[in-house]
Design a protein around this motif. Structure first.
Motif, mmCIF file in Angstrom:
data_model
loop_
_atom_site.group_PDB
_atom_site.id
_atom_site.type_symbol
_atom_site.label_atom_id
_atom_site.label_comp_id
_atom_site.label_asym_id
_atom_site.label_seq_id
_atom_site.Cartn_x
_atom_site.Cartn_y
_atom_site.Cartn_z
ATOM 1 N N ALA A 182 0.835 -1.204 0.000
ATOM 2 C CA ALA A 182 0.000 0.000 0.000
ATOM 3 C C ALA A 182 0.869 1.254 0.000
ATOM 4 O O ALA A 182 0.560 2.248 -0.664
ATOM 5 C CB ALA A 182 -0.930 -0.001 1.215
ATOM 6 N N ARG A 183 1.982 1.217 0.724
ATOM 7 C CA ARG A 183 2.876 2.382 0.750
ATOM 8 C C ARG A 183 3.617 2.543 -0.573
ATOM 9 O O ARG A 183 3.927 3.659 -0.989
ATOM 10 C CB ARG A 183 3.850 2.285 1.922
ATOM 11 N N GLN A 184 3.883 1.440 -1.244
ATOM 12 C CA GLN A 184 4.495 1.538 -2.565
ATOM 13 C C GLN A 184 3.554 2.236 -3.542
ATOM 14 O O GLN A 184 3.996 3.008 -4.399
ATOM 15 C CB GLN A 184 4.866 0.143 -3.089
ATOM 16 N N ARG A 185 2.260 1.978 -3.407
ATOM 17 C CA ARG A 185 1.294 2.674 -4.264
ATOM 18 C C ARG A 185 1.302 4.172 -3.962
ATOM 19 O O ARG A 185 1.267 4.996 -4.873
ATOM 20 C CB ARG A 185 -0.110 2.088 -4.071
ATOM 21 N N LEU A 186 1.346 4.517 -2.672
ATOM 22 C CA LEU A 186 1.436 5.934 -2.307
ATOM 23 C C LEU A 186 2.717 6.559 -2.870
ATOM 24 O O LEU A 186 2.706 7.696 -3.355
ATOM 25 C CB LEU A 186 1.427 6.093 -0.784
ATOM 26 N N ALA A 187 3.807 5.801 -2.796
ATOM 27 C CA ALA A 187 5.084 6.305 -3.296
ATOM 28 C C ALA A 187 5.007 6.589 -4.791
ATOM 29 O O ALA A 187 5.569 7.577 -5.283
ATOM 30 C CB ALA A 187 6.197 5.305 -3.000
ATOM 31 N N ALA A 188 4.298 5.723 -5.509
ATOM 32 C CA ALA A 188 4.170 5.906 -6.960
ATOM 33 C C ALA A 188 3.217 7.039 -7.301
ATOM 34 O O ALA A 188 3.427 7.766 -8.276
ATOM 35 C CB ALA A 188 3.699 4.601 -7.601
ATOM 36 N N GLU A 189 2.163 7.201 -6.495
ATOM 37 C CA GLU A 189 1.113 8.171 -6.832
ATOM 38 C C GLU A 189 1.352 9.557 -6.240
ATOM 39 O O GLU A 189 0.892 10.559 -6.807
ATOM 40 C CB GLU A 189 -0.243 7.640 -6.339
ATOM 41 N N VAL A 190 2.054 9.617 -5.091
ATOM 42 C CA VAL A 190 2.193 10.904 -4.391
ATOM 43 C C VAL A 190 3.653 11.347 -4.306
ATOM 44 O O VAL A 190 4.031 12.404 -4.816
ATOM 45 C CB VAL A 190 1.570 10.836 -2.976
ATOM 46 N N HIS A 191 4.490 10.553 -3.617
ATOM 47 C CA HIS A 191 5.900 10.922 -3.442
ATOM 48 C C HIS A 191 6.687 9.675 -3.034
ATOM 49 O O HIS A 191 6.218 8.897 -2.194
ATOM 50 C CB HIS A 191 6.049 12.006 -2.370
ATOM 51 N N PRO A 192 7.888 9.498 -3.589
ATOM 52 C CA PRO A 192 8.678 8.305 -3.267
ATOM 53 C C PRO A 192 8.962 8.084 -1.784
ATOM 54 O O PRO A 192 9.094 6.936 -1.338
ATOM 55 C CB PRO A 192 9.982 8.538 -4.048
ATOM 56 N N LEU A 193 9.053 9.156 -0.987
ATOM 57 C CA LEU A 193 9.353 8.983 0.441
ATOM 58 C C LEU A 193 8.231 8.297 1.204
ATOM 59 O O LEU A 193 8.436 7.835 2.331
ATOM 60 C CB LEU A 193 9.663 10.343 1.078
ATOM 61 N N LEU A 194 7.050 8.210 0.622
ATOM 62 C CA LEU A 194 5.933 7.576 1.324
ATOM 63 C C LEU A 194 6.043 6.051 1.336
ATOM 64 O O LEU A 194 5.213 5.378 1.941
ATOM 65 C CB LEU A 194 4.601 8.018 0.714
ATOM 66 N N ARG A 195 7.086 5.528 0.717
ATOM 67 C CA ARG A 195 7.326 4.090 0.870
ATOM 68 C C ARG A 195 7.788 3.777 2.295
ATOM 69 O O ARG A 195 7.713 2.630 2.754
ATOM 70 C CB ARG A 195 8.379 3.612 -0.130
ATOM 71 N N ILE A 196 8.295 4.809 2.999
ATOM 72 C CA ILE A 196 8.812 4.631 4.364
ATOM 73 C C ILE A 196 7.674 4.834 5.347
ATOM 74 O O ILE A 196 7.011 5.871 5.348
ATOM 75 C CB ILE A 196 9.939 5.643 4.647
#
Length: 264
Positions: free
Chosen positions: A66-80
């Protein structure tokens, strides 16, 4: 008499009022930076009082996919995981609703997250609270944090922001989460207690201590640098909270050894 950490939560409960006042179990928050001892305190207080349904904001993190999707859609740092916006607030809301409606014979599953696997545990492995809770306690590093003014977001505050968020999109998005859904969540708490670190530099040291304890050995230089890089994701909000950017009903100021040095 000096305030003890246990008494801090007793004070928060007194400020929250009795169950009958709310027609549901009082909802208490315990905030504190990484390494401040909030998880240990929450567990000890819940066990000492009994009837406390306790879990962590960390337990409702979004999983890695789910965080990888956020990273792709919003900002790469949201993978963390960690910052506002990387939690499943719908799951938290559903858990609170189930606890509020629980009867004496009910069993309510409480979410649990496996940080080593970086994903939520399967539901069948979640701890279960039996009966109706007298109190609900949630601990989390950013509980009660307030959003910053737009002008405060303009300049990066550390190398991570300068190198990986030069345009400020990540920090603005996270700040919007604090101003929106997280503000709504924090307003639901009847009282929030804060364990306040003496400074951000102490937080980095505490986090290294935690990891060394988890691994059962001293950390190497590279490991300490990796932790410092990870904690940098939380630096902006942590510094803001330490400077007063937090809704806290009772505060314990900690020394570097985590002892309470002052209460307000």
């Amino acid at each position: 008499m000096a305030l003890t950490p246990m008494a801090l939560l007793d004070r928060a409960l007194a400020l929250a009022g009795a169950e009958g006042l709310h027609r549901r179990p009082p909802l208490i928050g315990l905030a504190g930076s990484q390494g401040s001892g909030k998880s240990t305190l929450a567990k000890a207080w819940a066990e000492a009082r009994g009837g406390v349904a306790a879990f962590s904001l960390d337990d409702v993190y979004l999983g890695a996919s789910a965080r990888q999707r956020l990273a792709a859609e919003v900002h790469p740092l949201l993978r963390i995981r960690g910052v506002p916006g990387t939690h499943d607030l719908a799951l938290l809301d559903a858990t609170l609703a189930a606890l509020a409606a629980a009867g004496e014979d009910d069993r309510t599953p409480l979410p649990a997250f496996d940080k080593l696997a970086d994903d939520r545990l399967p539901r069948e492995r979640w701890p279960v609270f039996a009966g109706r809770p007298e109190i609900v306690l949630i601990e989390g590093w950013c509980l009660g944090a307030t959003p910053q003014e737009a002008t405060a977001l303009a300049e990066p505050i550390n190398p991570l922001e300068r190198e990986q968020d030069a345009e400020g999109g990540w920090r603005r998005w996270v700040n919007d989460q604090l101003a929106g859904p997280y503000a709504t969540l924090f307003a639901r708490f009847d009282a929030i207690a804060l364990l306040r670190a003496p400074g951000f530099e102490t937080v980095v040291g505490w986090r290294c201590e935690q990891q060394a304890t988890l691994l059962g050995r001293a950390l190497g230089e590279a490991e300490r640098a990796e932790i410092a890089g990870f904690v940098a994701c939380f630096e902006r909000i942590t510094r803001h909270m330490l400077a007063g950017g937090v809704r806290a009903d009772v505060v314990a100021d900690l020394g570097a050894d985590r002892s309470v040095v002052q209460r307000r």
